[in-house]
Design an enzyme around this catalytic site. Structure first.
Site, PDB file in Angstrom:
ATOM      1  N   LYS A  68       9.963   8.393  10.853  1.00 17.35           N
ATOM      2  CA  LYS A  68       8.578   8.398  10.369  1.00 17.35           C
ATOM      3  C   LYS A  68       8.102   6.976  10.063  1.00 17.35           C
ATOM      4  CE  LYS A  68       8.721  12.962   8.145  1.00 17.35           C
ATOM      5  NZ  LYS A  68       8.055  13.658   9.239  1.00 17.35           N
TER       6      LYS A  68
ATOM      7  N   LYS B 162      23.314   0.092   9.590  1.00 22.84           N
ATOM      8  CA  LYS B 162      23.064  -0.674   8.362  1.00 22.84           C
ATOM      9  C   LYS B 162      24.200  -1.654   8.041  1.00 22.84           C
ATOM     10  CE  LYS B 162      19.977   2.605   6.136  1.00 22.84           C
ATOM     11  NZ  LYS B 162      19.696   3.409   4.938  1.00 22.84           N
TER      12      LYS B 162
ATOM     13  N   ALA C  74      29.459   8.968  -1.772  1.00 19.89           N
ATOM     14  CA  ALA C  74      29.940   7.592  -1.930  1.00 19.89           C
ATOM     15  C   ALA C  74      29.845   6.856  -0.598  1.00 19.89           C
ATOM     16  CB  ALA C  74      31.366   7.594  -2.462  1.00 19.89           C
ATOM     17  N   GLY C  75      28.835   7.219   0.197  1.00 19.79           N
ATOM     18  CA  GLY C  75      28.588   6.525   1.464  1.00 19.79           C
ATOM     19  C   GLY C  75      27.578   5.410   1.270  1.00 19.79           C
ATOM     20  N   GLY C  76      27.003   4.944   2.369  1.00 20.30           N
ATOM     21  CA  GLY C  76      26.086   3.804   2.328  1.00 20.30           C
ATOM     22  C   GLY C  76      24.918   4.020   1.380  1.00 20.30           C
TER      23      GLY C  76
ATOM     24  N   ASN D  25      32.465  12.661  -5.348  1.00 19.47           N
ATOM     25  CA  ASN D  25      32.429  12.675  -3.889  1.00 19.47           C
ATOM     26  C   ASN D  25      33.526  13.588  -3.358  1.00 19.47           C
ATOM     27  OD1 ASN D  25      31.406  11.693  -1.344  1.00 19.47           O
ATOM     28  ND2 ASN D  25      33.335  10.557  -1.114  1.00 19.47           N
TER      29      ASN D  25
ATOM     30  N   THR E 269      35.547  13.100  -0.925  1.00 19.64           N
ATOM     31  CA  THR E 269      36.765  12.295  -0.832  1.00 19.64           C
ATOM     32  C   THR E 269      36.854  11.459  -2.108  1.00 19.64           C
ATOM     33  OG1 THR E 269      36.408  12.176   1.540  1.00 19.64           O
ATOM     34  CG2 THR E 269      38.031  10.647   0.627  1.00 19.64           C
TER      35      THR E 269
ATOM     36  N   ASP F 154      38.856   9.236  -3.446  1.00 21.29           N
ATOM     37  CA  ASP F 154      39.143   7.794  -3.459  1.00 21.29           C
ATOM     38  C   ASP F 154      37.883   6.949  -3.341  1.00 21.29           C
ATOM     39  OD1 ASP F 154      41.666   8.587  -3.517  1.00 21.29           O
ATOM     40  OD2 ASP F 154      42.274   7.772  -1.570  1.00 21.29           O
TER      41      ASP F 154
ATOM     42  N   MET G 117      18.176  13.158  -1.238  1.00 14.76           N
ATOM     43  CA  MET G 117      17.655  12.045  -0.427  1.00 14.76           C
ATOM     44  C   MET G 117      17.184  12.505   0.949  1.00 14.76           C
ATOM     45  SD  MET G 117      19.850   8.690  -1.050  1.00 14.76           S
ATOM     46  CE  MET G 117      20.361   8.145  -2.631  1.00 14.76           C
TER      47      MET G 117
HETATM   48  P1  NDP Z   1      27.242   8.252   4.981  1.00 15.12           P
HETATM   49  O1  NDP Z   1      27.692   8.866   6.246  1.00 15.12           O
HETATM   50  O2  NDP Z   1      27.521   6.816   4.711  1.00 15.12           O
HETATM   51  O3  NDP Z   1      27.912   9.063   3.738  1.00 15.12           O
HETATM   52  C1  NDP Z   1      27.892  10.462   3.733  1.00 15.12           C
HETATM   53  C2  NDP Z   1      28.354  10.975   2.367  1.00 15.12           C
HETATM   54  O4  NDP Z   1      28.153  12.400   2.341  1.00 15.12           O
HETATM   55  C3  NDP Z   1      29.845  10.744   2.084  1.00 15.12           C
HETATM   56  O5  NDP Z   1      29.998  10.478   0.713  1.00 15.12           O
HETATM   57  C4  NDP Z   1      30.468  12.105   2.458  1.00 15.12           C
HETATM   58  O6  NDP Z   1      31.651  12.404   1.771  1.00 15.12           O
HETATM   59  C5  NDP Z   1      29.392  13.047   1.993  1.00 15.12           C
HETATM   60  N1  NDP Z   1      29.417  14.350   2.672  1.00 15.12           N
HETATM   61  C6  NDP Z   1      29.202  14.583   3.981  1.00 15.12           C
HETATM   62  N2  NDP Z   1      29.284  15.914   4.225  1.00 15.12           N
HETATM   63  C7  NDP Z   1      29.550  16.513   3.039  1.00 15.12           C
HETATM   64  C8  NDP Z   1      29.745  17.867   2.627  1.00 15.12           C
HETATM   65  N3  NDP Z   1      29.684  18.861   3.510  1.00 15.12           N
HETATM   66  N4  NDP Z   1      29.982  18.128   1.341  1.00 15.12           N
HETATM   67  C9  NDP Z   1      30.056  17.120   0.425  1.00 15.12           C
HETATM   68  N5  NDP Z   1      29.890  15.800   0.756  1.00 15.12           N
HETATM   69  C10 NDP Z   1      29.633  15.506   2.041  1.00 15.12           C
HETATM   70  O7  NDP Z   1      25.673   8.588   4.891  1.00 15.12           O
HETATM   71  P2  NDP Z   1      24.571   7.795   4.056  1.00 15.12           P
HETATM   72  O8  NDP Z   1      25.157   7.485   2.724  1.00 15.12           O
HETATM   73  O9  NDP Z   1      24.014   6.693   4.860  1.00 15.12           O
HETATM   74  O10 NDP Z   1      23.389   8.884   3.932  1.00 15.12           O
HETATM   75  C11 NDP Z   1      23.506  10.006   3.076  1.00 15.12           C
HETATM   76  C12 NDP Z   1      22.194  10.799   3.093  1.00 15.12           C
HETATM   77  O11 NDP Z   1      21.136  10.050   2.504  1.00 15.12           O
HETATM   78  C13 NDP Z   1      21.716  11.176   4.491  1.00 15.12           C
HETATM   79  O12 NDP Z   1      21.267  12.520   4.461  1.00 15.12           O
HETATM   80  C14 NDP Z   1      20.546  10.240   4.742  1.00 15.12           C
HETATM   81  O13 NDP Z   1      19.581  10.815   5.613  1.00 15.12           O
HETATM   82  C15 NDP Z   1      19.985  10.100   3.334  1.00 15.12           C
HETATM   83  N6  NDP Z   1      19.208   8.849   3.142  1.00 15.12           N
HETATM   84  C16 NDP Z   1      17.870   8.964   2.835  1.00 15.12           C
HETATM   85  C17 NDP Z   1      17.092   7.842   2.634  1.00 15.12           C
HETATM   86  C18 NDP Z   1      15.648   7.986   2.289  1.00 15.12           C
HETATM   87  O14 NDP Z   1      14.895   6.992   2.340  1.00 15.12           O
HETATM   88  N7  NDP Z   1      15.186   9.175   1.914  1.00 15.12           N
HETATM   89  C19 NDP Z   1      17.659   6.482   2.755  1.00 15.12           C
HETATM   90  C20 NDP Z   1      19.091   6.460   3.051  1.00 15.12           C
HETATM   91  C21 NDP Z   1      19.813   7.620   3.258  1.00 15.12           C
HETATM   92  P3  NDP Z   1      33.092  11.891   2.335  1.00 15.12           P
HETATM   93  O15 NDP Z   1      33.267  10.493   1.801  1.00 15.12           O
HETATM   94  O16 NDP Z   1      34.037  12.873   1.753  1.00 15.12           O
HETATM   95  O17 NDP Z   1      33.022  11.940   3.818  1.00 15.12           O
END
Ligand code: NDP
Length: 278
Positions: free
Chosen positions: A16, A66, A129-131, A151, A153, A155, A225
């Site tokens: 968008k 990113k 705990a992702g980006g 989170n 995971t 760790d 988010m």
């Molecule tokens: P990453 O891939 O870096 O991280 C994903 C995270 O989600 C990890 O902590 C992962 O856990 C967890 N996860 C994935 N699947 C599951 C599940 N089924 N149950 C529990 N935890 C889960 O993604 P990002 O951090 O970059 O993005 C995360 C979200 O934020 C996305 O939906 C993205 O669209 C949204 N976002 C929105 C923005 C906005 O402006 N509105 C800006 C940036 C992001 P694990 O470590 O165990 O794999």
């Protein structure tokens, strides 16, 4: 002459951002163009190089680039990009490229301005705990929230909590609310939060996050988010009496921050959020 900008991602057709920046430009009278560019998965840096050669002034960066953008701008990173270890905004100067991260500022602006929710002193659960979680954790703490990180995971949640604890001692803008780390979702039973932020990508696969039913304090805000559809987390929150927010406002607010970095002008976000919702 019209200044050119773009967003780079893969996939990108759903973005968008071109619509948002077009509305910002119309509103502020800035003469810019903004397009969505799909870079090959192994071609992020080459795409940025091409844009620079062609005279673009900057770009936004989205999934999955990113971290590559962070490496690309290694020599000139803002403080908040260094903390987030990820870059979503590049500004091209003549010889150098500035890397910044506006996600945290976008989230905080949406929660405080658009939802009138005061972060100071609130018990906040940050899921993921992702980006995205790394990008928003410190800006939230700077607003005086008490953060607990959980989170799937364990760790990775621990690593983020340790990083935040260290930051308290090196960054004077953070109030000394020690972040907590939860060993897993099952450990949350019996606890309550005023704000729960879903920074996981669980919503992308319609996966449920195993939260205990009493987790929302009275008047709690549940912030996902993700945007564009109701996630299982949003449905769960609604059913348990919380106020629910999606990530559309954050998207517009982080874009406004990028626009400000590039143009030195801060657009009004409320009419743009309203336009996107219709
Ligand atoms: P990453 O891939 O870096 O991280 C994903 C995270 O989600 C990890 O902590 C992962 O856990 C967890 N996860 C994935 N699947 C599951 C599940 N089924 N149950 C529990 N935890 C889960 O993604 P990002 O951090 O970059 O993005 C995360 C979200 O934020 C996305 O939906 C993205 O669209 C949204 N976002 C929105 C923005 C906005 O402006 N509105 C800006 C940036 C992001 P694990 O470590 O165990 O794999």
């Amino acid at each position: 002459m019209t200044d050119r900008y773009a967003v780079i991602g893969n996939p990108i057709s759903h973005s968008k951002s071109p619509q948002i920046h077009k509305l910002f430009a119309e509103q502020t009278g800035q003469d810019i163009s903004y397009e969505a560019i799909a870079a090959p998965l192994d071609g992020f840096a080459a795409t940025v190089e091409r844009l620079r050669k062609e005279g673009y002034k900057g770009c936004n960066v989205t999934v999955p680039f990113k971290f590559e953008a962070f490496k690309y701008a290694q020599l000139n990173l803002s403080d908040r990009a260094q903390v987030a270890k990820a870059v979503n905004t590049l500004k091209f100067n003549d010889e150098t490229v500035l890397g910044d991260n506006t996600d945290g500022a976008g989230l905080v602006a949406d929660i405080e301005r658009n939802f009138c929710f005061v972060l100071q002193g609130k018990r906040t659960l940050l899921m993921g705990a992702g980006g995205a979680a790394w990008g928003v954790a410190l800006p939230l703490m700077e607003k005086g929230t008490h953060i607990t990180i959980v989170n799937r995971t364990e760790d990775k949640a621990f690593e983020l909590a340790v990083f935040l604890q260290r930051s308290i001692f090196t960054n004077h803008t953070i109030q000394r609310n020690t972040p907590t780390f939860s060993k897993g979702y099952s450990e949350l039973a019996g606890k309550q939060f005023d704000l729960i932020i879903n920074a996981t990508s669980a919503g992308l696969t319609d996966s449920e996050i195993p939260l205990p039913s009493g987790i929302f304090a009275p008047g709690a805000l549940a912030y996902d988010m993700m945007y564009g559809r109701e996630t299982p987390f949003m449905k769960f929150a609604r059913e348990h009496g919380a106020q629910v927010a999606d990530g559309l406002g954050m998207l517009v607010e982080q874009a406004a921050e990028a626009f400000y970095i590039w143009r030195g002008v801060r657009p009004e976000t409320a009419p743009v959020i309203a336009a996107l919702r219709t």
